[in-house]
Design a protein around this motif. Structure first.
Motif, PDB file in Angstrom:
ATOM      1  N   ARG A 220       0.817  -1.216   0.000  1.00 25.08           N
ATOM      2  CA  ARG A 220       0.000   0.000   0.000  1.00 25.08           C
ATOM      3  C   ARG A 220       0.850   1.265   0.000  1.00 25.08           C
ATOM      4  NH1 ARG A 220      -2.794  -4.153   0.961  1.00 25.08           N
ATOM      5  NH2 ARG A 220      -5.030  -4.153   0.559  1.00 25.08           N
TER       6      ARG A 220
ATOM      7  N   ALA B  70      -9.796   3.872  -5.014  1.00 26.64           N
ATOM      8  CA  ALA B  70      -8.686   4.827  -4.960  1.00 26.64           C
ATOM      9  C   ALA B  70      -7.628   4.496  -6.010  1.00 26.64           C
ATOM     10  CB  ALA B  70      -8.064   4.824  -3.569  1.00 26.64           C
ATOM     11  N   ILE B  71      -7.306   3.195  -6.150  1.00 32.12           N
ATOM     12  CA  ILE B  71      -6.245   2.829  -7.088  1.00 32.12           C
ATOM     13  C   ILE B  71      -6.739   2.992  -8.527  1.00 32.12           C
ATOM     14  CG2 ILE B  71      -6.601   0.344  -7.470  1.00 32.12           C
ATOM     15  CD1 ILE B  71      -3.275   1.842  -6.407  1.00 32.12           C
TER      16      ILE B  71
ATOM     17  N   LEU C 242      -1.336   4.215  -1.770  1.00 27.41           N
ATOM     18  CA  LEU C 242      -2.600   4.168  -1.043  1.00 27.41           C
ATOM     19  C   LEU C 242      -2.403   4.607   0.393  1.00 27.41           C
ATOM     20  CD1 LEU C 242      -4.363   0.865  -2.127  1.00 27.41           C
ATOM     21  CD2 LEU C 242      -5.095   3.201  -2.569  1.00 27.41           C
TER      22      LEU C 242
ATOM     23  N   THR D 206       2.205   1.726  -3.629  1.00 29.18           N
ATOM     24  CA  THR D 206       1.202   2.151  -4.601  1.00 29.18           C
ATOM     25  C   THR D 206       0.614   3.514  -4.268  1.00 29.18           C
ATOM     26  OG1 THR D 206      -0.430   0.937  -3.329  1.00 29.18           O
ATOM     27  CG2 THR D 206       0.450  -0.158  -5.263  1.00 29.18           C
TER      28      THR D 206
ATOM     29  N   VAL E 231      -0.965   2.500 -11.889  1.00 25.66           N
ATOM     30  CA  VAL E 231      -0.795   1.172 -11.289  1.00 25.66           C
ATOM     31  C   VAL E 231      -2.176   0.608 -10.990  1.00 25.66           C
ATOM     32  CG1 VAL E 231       1.394   1.651 -10.191  1.00 25.66           C
ATOM     33  CG2 VAL E 231      -0.702   2.109  -8.950  1.00 25.66           C
TER      34      VAL E 231
END
Lengths: 449, 582
Positions: A55, B170-171, A60, A58, A82
Motif C-alpha cells: 500500500r 482509490a487505485i 494508497l 502504490t 498502477v
C-alpha cells in the motif's frame, strides 16, 4: 542490475498511532527496488507488514518516514498508472462485469466508445468473453478473480500489484489462473513492465517469481532477497525447486539465524523472541491444535521435515508455524534445520491422560510463556484473584498493535482455560482464578477427571 | 403466403401492444402529476389562509389525501437529500465527525412537536402573505420526523464500506463524483430504502399533529387527511372518522404497492453479498424496466447526461492531481481555516442561544419545574408499562408464529397491514370507545403507545424465533425439557438480540408518541392527563415557550440517557453473548 528501477523505497518506515502517543512500529527502515522486467514475490508471515508495504509503494498509504520514488521522482506529486488485484476481488457487486472493468477507464475520462473497445478486448484476453452482462454474484470465485485481473489490466498498468491474489481460490482454480497469468506475462501480451506479488505461499512464489523478498515480523523488515534462477516452465518436482522451497522454509522458521549461514548453524529454539525476553509473543495456536500436531508427529515416528508435514496436511506456513512455535515454546518439540522433533517432555505429554496433560501443559506454559506467567502472578497478587482484561490489554499494547493485543489475550485465554491456570469471564471482561484452579489440584487429580 | 403473415405478425404485435398500453398509462400518470403540481403551486403562492374551513364531506377526501401525500412526499425528498449530505459530511470531515453524530443522537430524541413553534413562526415570518409559509412549516415538521434515522443509516453505511473496495476505487483513481455514484451511494442504498419506509410511516403517524395545531393565539389548519381526521374527531362524527381512516389505509396500501414494492425489488441489486439468494420481485418494476418509452428516455437523455457529468468530474479530478503539491497544500490550509471559522461562529451562536434559553428558564417557578418533573415521571411509567404489556403478548405470539411456518404464512400479511395503519388515526375511534366505557386518557394514552409500538417488538420476535436453529429445538425435545426450561435455555436466549432491537425502537417510539397520546382535542374540548407529552402539547397550544423548552430538554435527556445506560449495554450483550453463529 542491467534493468531499470521503476519503484524504489528508501528507508521507509511505518508507525501506527497509539492512544498513549507511543506509536507502534509495523515496518522497520526498509529499502527495496522493483525493477523492470521482473516478477517480484514478497513472502512473509502475518505481521510482517507485507500488505502495508504494498500500500505504501502504490501510494494508497503514506510512509511514516523515508521516501518512495517512482522513476526517481517522489511519489507525492505524480499520478501513477498502477493497479491492484485484491485477495477479496473487491468487485463492485452492483456493476456488471463490463461496468466493473470500464470503471477505471471512466475515471481517466476516456470516452464511451474507446472504453467499451478496450474493456471487451481485455475481457477476451482473460477468457471472459460472453460474461459482459453478468453480475459478480453470478460468477464463481475463479471467474470473479478473472474480472479482478481484467479491471487491473485494462488501464495497462506499468506495474501490476497483487495482494495474495490466489489465496481465496480453491487449489485447482488457483493453479489454473497462475498458469494463465504467467503465459500472459511471458508472451508479452500485456504491456505491464513488472509484477509485484504479495503471498504467504512459498511454492507459489518459487513457481512464478524471478526474485523473492522474504520479510520478518515484529516489526516488518527484509530478511533475505534472493533470485530464482530456474527457467520456465518450472517443475515442482525438480530437485532445484524442492531445494529452494526448503531453503525459504528454513529462513522463515528460523527468525534469528542468518539466512546465508542457515544450513551450518544449529538453532535449538525457534521462538526467536526468546524465553528471557521481557516481551514475547504468544504464537496464535490453540491447545487442541498443538495436541493434534504432536499426535501426527508421533504417528510419523516422532520427527519430520517441516515442509513435508505442512504439504501433507495441506497447511499454509502461516497456519502451521504458530502451532509448531507454540509446541516448541512449551518444550514439547525441538526444531532443527527445518526438521521438527518430539522431545522427551513431548512424549511424556502425549502418553499422559487428560488430567495429567493439563497439569503438564500448566507447568510448561508457566515455564515457557512469559505472558501466562505474568497473568498468573498478577491475579495471585490480588486478594479477590480477579483483574479486568483491560489491565493486561494496556500492558500489552505498548508492544503490539491493537489487533495483535486482542489476539494475544485471546490466545492467553485458550491456554489459561486448558491448563486450569485461570479463567476468563466474558460478562465482566475480566480474568480470575477460581477455587478449582488452586494448587490443591496437584495432589489428587483423580477426582477431577 | 397469406396464411403465414398472421403467424409472424401476431407475436410481434402482442409483444408490442402490452408495453404501448403501459406507456400510455405512464404518460397519463405524468400528465396527472403535472396538473396536480400546478394546482398545488397555485394554491401555495396564493394568499395565506391560516384557518381553512375543513369540510367533513367524504367527497373532499381525494383532494385532502392528495395534499397530505404531497406534503409527505416533499418532506421525504428533502429528507433524502439532507440525510445523504449530512451522512457524507459526518463520515468524511474528521473535525466535525464527533460533533455531528452527537447532534444526530440528540435530535433523534426530540419529539416533532417541540420543533413546531420555532419552525412555524420562522416560516410565517419568511412568507407573511403566502400560503407557502404555512405549508412549508408543516412540511418542515414532517421532515424533522423523517430525516434523522435516514442520515444515521447513510453515515453508518459509509463507515462500514470494506477497506478493499475503498482501495479499489482509490487505485482506479475514481473522482469523488464517481466514488459517490459507484461506491458510496450503492453501498448505502439498502439501508436508505428500509429507513425511508420507516420514515414515511413516521410521517403518517404525526400527520395529524403536523396539519392542524394551535400556537398561542393563532390557529393553523391545513387542508389534508390529518386535519380531516382531527376535525371529525373533535365533532365526534364517527361516520367521517371511518371514511377518513379508510382513505388513509387505502392510500398507505397503494403507496406500499406502487412505490415500496418496486423500490425494494430494485434495491436488491445493491445487496453486498457474494452469492445469489432469493430476490424479491415486483410486477410493476418489470413493466417499468421493459417499457420502450422509458428505455428511449434512458438511452437518449439520461445516459448521455450521466456520461457527460462523469467525464466532466473525471477530467476535473485528473487536472487536479496534476497541479503542484503547493496548490493542494494551500487548499488544505484554506479548508482548515474555514472549518475553524465555522466552528467558531457555531460556538458563539450556541453560547448565545444557551444564554437566551437559560434566561427564559430562569422565569419559571419552582412549582412549574416540579410539575414538569412529575410529568416526566408519569410518562416514564406509562412508556414502560406500554413496553411491558406489549412484551407480554408479543413475545409468546411472536415465538408461536416464528416456530410455525404455516401459521406465519397466514399471520405475517395480516400483522403487516395492522402495523401499517398509523395509530394516531385509529386513536379517535378508540377514545370514543374508552369514553363510553368511562375511562380516561391516563389509560387511553398507554393504549395508544401500545398501538404504535408493539409491532416493532412483534416483528423482531418473529424474525428471532424463525432464526433459532432447529437442532437447538430438537435438543430441547430430546431431553424432554419442561416448558420453563425450554423458554429459559432455548427460546429467550435465541430471540434476545432481536428482542432488544425491537424494544429499543419501541421505547423511542413510545416516548415520541406521548405528545399525541397524552393531550387530545376531542368533541370540542381538550382531554389531557399528567405527562411530559401533555406538557409539551399544552405549552405549544398556549405559546409557553419556557415550559416547552424545559419539557423538551428533559425528554431528550431522558431518551438519550436511557439509550446510553440501558439499551446500549444490552445491545452489546446481545451482540457478544447471545449471538447465534452458524
Amino acid at each position: 542490475m542491467a534493468h531499470e528501477a521503476i519503484v524504489e523505497a528508501r528507508n521507509i518506515e511505518k508507525f501506527y498511532d497509539h492512544p498513549d502517543n507511543r506509536p507502534v512500529q509495523v515496518i522497520a527502515p526498509t529499502t527495496m527496488t522493483v525493477y523492470a522486467g521482473e516478477i517480484l514475490a514478497v513472502l512473509g508471515p502475518s505481521g510482517s507488514g507485507k500488505s502495508t508495504l504494498l500500500r505504501i509503494l502504490t501510494g494508497l498509504s503514506k510512509a511514516s518516514a523515508g521516501q518512495v520514488l517512482w522513476h526517481g521522482k517522489p511519489i507525492d506529486n505524480q499520478s501513477l498508472n498502477v493497479s491492484i488485484v485484491f485477495q477479496s476481488f473487491a468487485l463492485f457487486p452492483w456493476l456488471n462485469v463490463l461496468e466493473n472493468v470500464e470503471a477505471p477507464l471512466k475515471a481517466r475520462a476516456m470516452d464511451a466508445i474507446r472504453r467499451r473497445k478496450r474493456s471487451l478486448k481485455i475481457l477476451e484476453t482473460v477468457g471472459l468473453d460472453g460474461f459482459e452482462a453478468a453480475y459478480p454474484k453470478e460468477l464463481s470465485g475463479g471467474m470473479k478473480q478473472r474480472v479482478g485481473f481484467a479491471r487491473a489490466l485494462v488501464i495497462e498498468p506499468e506495474v501490476l500489484f497483487m495482494d495474495e491474489p490466489f489465496s481465496a481460490l480453491d487449489v485447482l482454480t488457483a493453479e489454473n489462473l497462475r498458469g494463465e497469468l504467467l503465459d500472459l506475462w511471458r508472451s508479452q501480451s500485456i504491456p505491464t513492465r513488472a509484477i509485484y506479488m504479495v503471498t504467504h505461499n512459498i511454492e507459489e512464489a518459487v513457481l512464478l517469481a524471478d526474485r523473492i523478498v522474504v520479510l520478518a515480523k515484529n516489526p516488518g523488515r527484509i530478511r533475505t532477497d534472493l533470485r530464482v534462477p530456474l527457467p520456465h516452465p518450472r517443475d515442482r518436482k525438480s530437485a532445484e525447486f524442492v531445494q529452494l522451497v526448503d531453503h525459504i522454509y528454513k529462513v522463515l522458521t528460523q527468525p534469528d539465524a542468518t539466512p546465508e549461514l542457515a544450513p551450518a548453524v544449529s538453532v535449538p529454539q525457534i521462538t526467536g523472541d526468546g524465553k528471557g525476553a521481557k516481551f514475547q509473543m504468544l504464537p496464535h495456536a490453540r491447545p487442541g491444535g498443538i495436541n493434534g500436531m504432536l499426535e501426527i508427529l508421533s504417528d510419523r515416528g516422532g520427527h519430520d521435515d517441516l515442509y513435508r508435514l505442512a504439504e501433507d496436511l495441506t497447511f499454509e506456513i502461516d497456519d502451521l508455524l504458530p502451532i509448531v512455535e507454540a509446541a516448541s515454546l512449551l518444550g514439547f518439540v525441538r526444531v532443527h534445520e527445518g526438521d521438527v522433533e518430539l522431545t522427551t517432555a513431548g512424549r511424556e505429554y502425549l502418553e499422559a491422560d487428560m488430567a495429567k496433560r493439563k497439569r503438564l501443559f500448566n507447568k510448561a506454559a508457566l515455564e515457557g510463556a512469559v505472558l501466562m506467567r505474568q497473568i498468573k502472578r498478577a491475579l495471585e497478587s490480588k486478594s479477590d484473584r480477579r483483574l479486568p482484561a483491560e489491565f493486561f490489554h494496556d500492558t500489552l499494547d505498548e508492544h503490539f498493535s491493537e489487533e495483535e493485543t486482542v489476539r494475544q489475550i485471546e490466545t492467553a485465554i485458550h491456554w489459561g482455560r486448558y491448563a486450569d491456570l485461570f479463567d476468563y469471564d466474558a460478562g465482566s471482561d475480566s480474568f480470575y482464578i477460581s477455587e478449582e484452579n488452586r494448587p490443591a489440584i496437584e495432589d489428587n487429580d483423580s477426582i477431577w477427571v | 403466403m397469406i396464411s403465414r403473415i398472421p403467424r409472424l405478425a401476431r407475436p410481434v404485435l402482442l409483444r408490442r401492444t402490452t408495453p404501448v398500453l403501459f406507456d400510455a398509462l405512464i404518460f397519463a400518470a405524468i400528465l396527472a402529476a403535472f396538473y396536480g403540481l400546478l394546482a398545488m403551486a397555485r394554491y401555495w403562492v396564493g394568499a395565506a389562509i391560516p384557518v381553512t374551513d375543513i369540510s367533513r364531506s367524504p367527497w373532499a377526501l381525494p383532494r385532502y389525501a392528495f395534499y397530505s401525500v404531497m406534503r409527505i412526499a416533499v418532506a421525504y425528498v428533502a429528507s433524502l437529500f439532507f440525510a445523504v449530505a449530512y451522512g457524507y459530511i459526518a463520515a468524511y470531515n474528521r473535525l466535525l465527525q464527533g460533533f455531528m453524530v452527537a447532534v444526530l443522537d440528540i435530535l433523534q430524541s426530540i419529539p416533532v412537536l417541540s420543533f413546531l413553534p420555532g419552525v412555524m413562526l420562522a416560516m410565517v415570518a419568511l412568507f407573511p402573505q403566502k400560503q407557502l409559509g404555512i405549508e412549508l412549516g408543516s412540511i418542515i415538521l414532517i421532515f424533522t420526523g423523517q430525516v434523522w434515522n435516514m442520515a444515521f443509516s447513510f453515515y453508518s453505511s459509509l463507515r462500514s464500506i470494506p477497506r478493499e473496495l475503498r482501495e479499489a476505487a482509490a487505485i482506479s483513481r475514481f473522482s469523488k463524483w464517481q466514488r459517490f455514484l459507484q461506491l458510496e451511494l450503492p453501498f448505502g442504498a439498502i439501508g436508505l430504502v428500509w429507513n425511508s419506509i420507516v420514515s414515511v410511516a413516521g410521517g403518517w403517524f404525526f400527520l395529524m399533529a403536523c396539519e392542524m395545531f394551535v400556537l398561542g393565539n393563532r390557529d393553523f389548519r391545513l387542508p389534508g387527511l390529518g386535519s380531516y381526521l382531527q376535525i371529525a374527531a373533535s365533532a365526534g362524527d364517527t361516520r367521517s372518522m371511518l371514511w377518513g381512516l379508510a382513505t388513509m389505509i387505502g392510500v398507505i396500501i397503494l403507496i406500499d404497492q406502487l412505490i415500496w414494492g418496486p423500490v425494494i425489488a430494485w434495491s436488491d441489486k445493491f445487496k453486498f453479498e457474494q452469492v445469489e439468494g432469493e430476490a424479491p420481485r415486483s410486477a410493476l418494476l418489470h413493466i417499468l424496466r421493459t417499457s420502450p418509452a422509458l428505455e428511449i428516455l434512458r438511452r437518449k437523455t439520461l445516459a448521455p447526461i450521466a456520461e457527460r457529468l462523469d467525464l466532466y468530474f473525471a477530467k476535473l479530478a485528473t487536472a487536479h492531481t496534476e497541479h503542484s503539491v503547493g496548490a493542494s497544500r494551500r487548499k488544505e490550509l484554506a479548508a482548515w481555516i474555514s472549518a475553524v471559522v465555522c466552528v467558531f461562529i457555531a460556538i458563539i451562536a450556541i453560547v448565545y442561544c444557551l444564554i437566551q434559553a437559560l434566561a427564559l428558564l430562569a422565569h419559571l417557578h419552582s412549582a412549574q419545574i416540579l410539575g414538569v418533573l412529575q410529568a416526566a415521571g408519569a410518562t416514564f411509567l406509562r412508556v414502560n408499562s406500554a413496553l411491558v404489556i406489549a412484551s407480554v403478548w408479543t413475545i409468546p405470539a411472536g415465538v408461536l408464529i416464528g416456530f410455525h411456518p404455516k401459521l406465519a404464512r397466514i399471520a405475517q400479511p395480516l400483522t403487516q397491514i395492522a402495523a401499517s395503519v398509523p395509530a394516531t388515526a385509529l386513536f379517535p375511534v378508540l377514545l370514543l370507545g374508552i369514553v363510553q366505557i368511562g375511562g380516561g386518557l391516563g389509560v387511553g394514552s398507554i393504549l395508544l403507545m401500545l398501538l404504535g409500538t408493539q409491532w416493532y417488538i412483534l416483528f423482531n420476535v418473529i424474525a428471532g424465533a424463525s432464526a433459532v436453529p432447529s437442532d437447538l429445538k430438537e435438543v430441547a425435545d430430546l431431553f424432554h425439557f419442561s416448558s420453563l426450561d425450554r423458554w429459559r435455555t432455548v427460546i429467550l436466549p435465541g430471540i434476545f438480540p432481536y428482542l432488544v432491537t425491537g424494544l429499543v425502537t419501541a421505547s423511542g417510539g413510545a416516548w415520541n408518541a406521548s405528545i399525541v397520546a397524552e393531550y387530545f382535542h376531542f368533541k370540542n374540548q381538550v382531554m389531557s392527563t399528567v405527562g411530559l407529552g401533555a406538557q409539551i402539547s399544552a405549552a405549544t397550544d398556549a405559546g409557553r415557550f419556557d415550559i416547552l423548552l424545559l419539557a423538551t430538554v428533559i425528554m431528550a435527556a431522558l431518551v438519550v440517557s436511557i439509550n446510553r445506560l440501558v439499551w446500549r449495554p444490552l445491545y452489546r450483550l446481545a451482540e457478544t453473548k447471545y449471538r447465534l453463529e452458524s
